[in-house]
Design an enzyme around this catalytic site. Structure first.
Site, short mmCIF file in Angstrom:
data_model
loop_
_atom_site.label_atom_id
_atom_site.label_comp_id
_atom_site.label_asym_id
_atom_site.label_seq_id
_atom_site.Cartn_x
_atom_site.Cartn_y
_atom_site.Cartn_z
CG HIS A 1 -1.74 3.39 -21.55
ND1 HIS A 1 -3.04 3.75 -21.79
CD2 HIS A 1 -1.58 3.41 -20.21
CE1 HIS A 1 -3.64 4.02 -20.65
NE2 HIS A 1 -2.78 3.81 -19.67
C1 UD1 Z 1 0.53 5.88 -16.28
C2 UD1 Z 1 -0.55 5.60 -15.24
C3 UD1 Z 1 -1.86 5.24 -15.94
C4 UD1 Z 1 -2.23 6.26 -16.98
C5 UD1 Z 1 -1.08 6.42 -17.96
C6 UD1 Z 1 -1.40 7.43 -19.04
C7 UD1 Z 1 0.20 4.65 -13.11
C8 UD1 Z 1 0.22 3.42 -12.30
N1 UD1 Z 1 -0.20 4.50 -14.37
O1 UD1 Z 1 0.85 4.67 -16.93
O2 UD1 Z 1 -2.88 5.18 -14.95
O3 UD1 Z 1 -3.40 5.85 -17.67
O4 UD1 Z 1 0.07 6.84 -17.22
O5 UD1 Z 1 -0.31 7.69 -19.85
O6 UD1 Z 1 0.54 5.69 -12.62
N2 UD1 Z 1 7.74 6.77 -20.39
C9 UD1 Z 1 8.41 7.57 -21.30
N3 UD1 Z 1 8.15 8.92 -21.26
C10 UD1 Z 1 7.32 9.48 -20.35
C11 UD1 Z 1 6.66 8.64 -19.44
C12 UD1 Z 1 6.88 7.30 -19.48
O7 UD1 Z 1 9.16 7.11 -22.12
O8 UD1 Z 1 7.14 10.71 -20.35
C13 UD1 Z 1 7.97 5.32 -20.42
C14 UD1 Z 1 8.53 4.85 -19.09
O9 UD1 Z 1 9.91 4.81 -19.14
C15 UD1 Z 1 7.92 3.48 -18.93
C16 UD1 Z 1 6.64 3.53 -19.73
O10 UD1 Z 1 6.72 4.69 -20.56
O11 UD1 Z 1 8.73 2.49 -19.46
C17 UD1 Z 1 5.44 3.57 -18.85
O12 UD1 Z 1 5.42 4.70 -17.99
P1 UD1 Z 1 4.82 4.66 -16.50
O13 UD1 Z 1 4.97 5.99 -15.87
O14 UD1 Z 1 5.37 3.48 -15.79
O15 UD1 Z 1 3.28 4.34 -16.63
P2 UD1 Z 1 2.20 4.50 -17.78
O16 UD1 Z 1 2.10 3.19 -18.50
O17 UD1 Z 1 2.44 5.72 -18.60
#
Ligand code: UD1
Length: 383
Positions: free
Chosen positions: A223
């Site tokens: 991820h």
């Molecule tokens: C976050 C953490 C990372 C952790 C990871 C585990 C930070 C900086 N990063 O990264 O340390 O290892 O979580 O999962 O805090 N999204 C969804 N549904 C959700 C959550 C997110 O669709 O429930 C999508 C968001 O819209 C976004 C992408 O997934 O586009 C990434 O989500 P984001 O919260 O930015 O960070 P992670 O990559 O999950």
């Protein structure tokens, strides 16, 4: 004493569960800790959040800030604004943050500005790579924390090198392993094939039934923005998985929302769905992942938490990163992982070596399932 503890994203949930249980335990023994749980709402999908609360028995958050997705500054800024209001209302003595996600950083800054003591569980991890958002979160949180609870001795050394006074640092062990120990019996009861049937992505066209045996499949998670956000990096990684790994064995791949989105953007999604040996799952629950890990022939991951779980379970692991904040999990320290970055030649070479390795469980010092109690005691005893 009043404590607010904070969670925001998936890897926080397995760290806070044992902490909350340990508070209950000291309260049963005559202490009076008032505890509130705040969820920033960074992870909001049921499969990324609610499922973990239910399966790990975490009480529903007392307050959910509903922050959701956004750029880093949006997430951090919005969390600070919302969390400051909570702090002004609730006036806790301590804010406890875990791990290295955006919630960890935002809530420690907001608390310190209001002169509230901050305790960081999982302090002192350093990858040395400031391009990782998590590294910035670790550096800032540790710089501000009053009590730094470390998972391993290397983390203590990192903090001392940075000039953190020794009296602020306490080596407590790895709280994730408390959760692993508390849940491994339950995980063992889960059937691997039912994990697959219950979590196959809806839009997957195959109706095949899988009969996977122990030691006959690979598990994959990925991820990190550095692996999935650029076409030039994700495409060759995907080619290796699709052309090589899935020719050797089934590859079970619970897909993070970010990664699914990028595979679609780069036109790789249809091919992934069409490959019968690439078993694409929704993000899976804690017990399901633990179960898959217990019997996997090999793990390929860029997750820090899985690296730690592979270390204790002994699953041979390829870490798809160039550096790690968790060197204690690497083979040179007796662990199960090797760093392979995202260069396919290197990955292929280590993949072939790793397939020949036996499962070799290893338990770093104080990864004993008793860390949460040490965390709570460290807060109670803090002067
Ligand atoms: C976050 C953490 C990372 C952790 C990871 C585990 C930070 C900086 N990063 O990264 O340390 O290892 O979580 O999962 O805090 N999204 C969804 N549904 C959700 C959550 C997110 O669709 O429930 C999508 C968001 O819209 C976004 C992408 O997934 O586009 C990434 O989500 P984001 O919260 O930015 O960070 P992670 O990559 O999950």
């Amino acid at each position: 004493m009043k404590i607010i503890s904070v969670v925001g994203a998936r890897p926080n949930f397995m760290k806070i569960a044992p902490f909350i249980n340990a508070i209950k335990e000291v309260n049963n023994n005559g202490n009076k800790i008032e505890h509130l749980l705040v969820h920033t709402g960074q992870h909001y999908d049921d499969r990324m959040s609610k499922a973990f609360f239910e399966s790990l028995g975490i009480p529903e958050a007392d307050i959910n800030l509903g922050i959701g997705s956004g750029t880093h500054s949006e997430q951090v800024g919005n969390t600070m604004i919302a969390f400051e209001k909570v702090l002004l209302e609730e006036k806790p003595d301590w804010v406890v943050v875990v791990g290295d996600v955006n919630a960890t950083l935002s809530c420690s800054v907001a608390a310190k500005k209001l002169h509230i003591k901050v305790c960081h569980i999982e302090a002192g991890l350093r990858s040395g790579d400031e391009k990782m958002p998590e590294e910035i979160n670790r550096l800032v949180t540790d710089r501000l924390s009053d009590l730094l609870l470390t998972p391993d001795v290397l983390s203590n050394e990192n903090l001392k090198k940075e000039g953190v006074p020794e009296e602020k640092i306490k080596f407590v062990g790895n709280i994730m392993i408390d959760t692993l120990e508390a849940n491994k019996e339950k995980a063992l009861k889960v059937e691997i094939n039912s994990i697959i049937q219950n979590n196959l992505l809806d839009d997957q066209l195959r109706a095949k039934s899988y009969e996977l045996k122990a030691n006959s499949y690979a598990v994959m998670t990925m991820h990190r923005p550095s692996n999935v956000d650029e076409k030039e990096i994700l495409t060759p990684l995907f080619r290796f998985l699709s052309d090589e790994v899935t020719s050797d064995m089934p590859l079970i791949w619970p897909i993070h929302p970010r990664t699914q989105k990028m595979l679609k953007t780069f036109g790789l999604w249809e091919e992934a769905l069409a490959n019968d040996n690439m078993i694409l799952l929704h993000p899976i629950g804690y017990h399901d992942m633990l179960r898959l890990n217990m019997d996997a022939k090999i793990m390929l991951t860029d997750s820090g938490g899985l690296q730690e779980e592979c270390c204790v379970l002994g699953t041979p692991c390829l870490t798809l990163r160039w550096n790690t904040e968790r060197p204690v999990t690497l083979r040179e320290h007796g662990g199960a992982s090797v760093l392979v970055g995202n260069n396919v030649e290197r990955i292929r070479e280590e993949y072939n070596t790793t397939l020949k390795l036996e499962r070799k469980p290893q338990r770093p010092k104080l990864w004993d399932g008793e860390t949460a109690k040490r965390c709570v005691n460290a807060i109670i005893e803090f002067k």
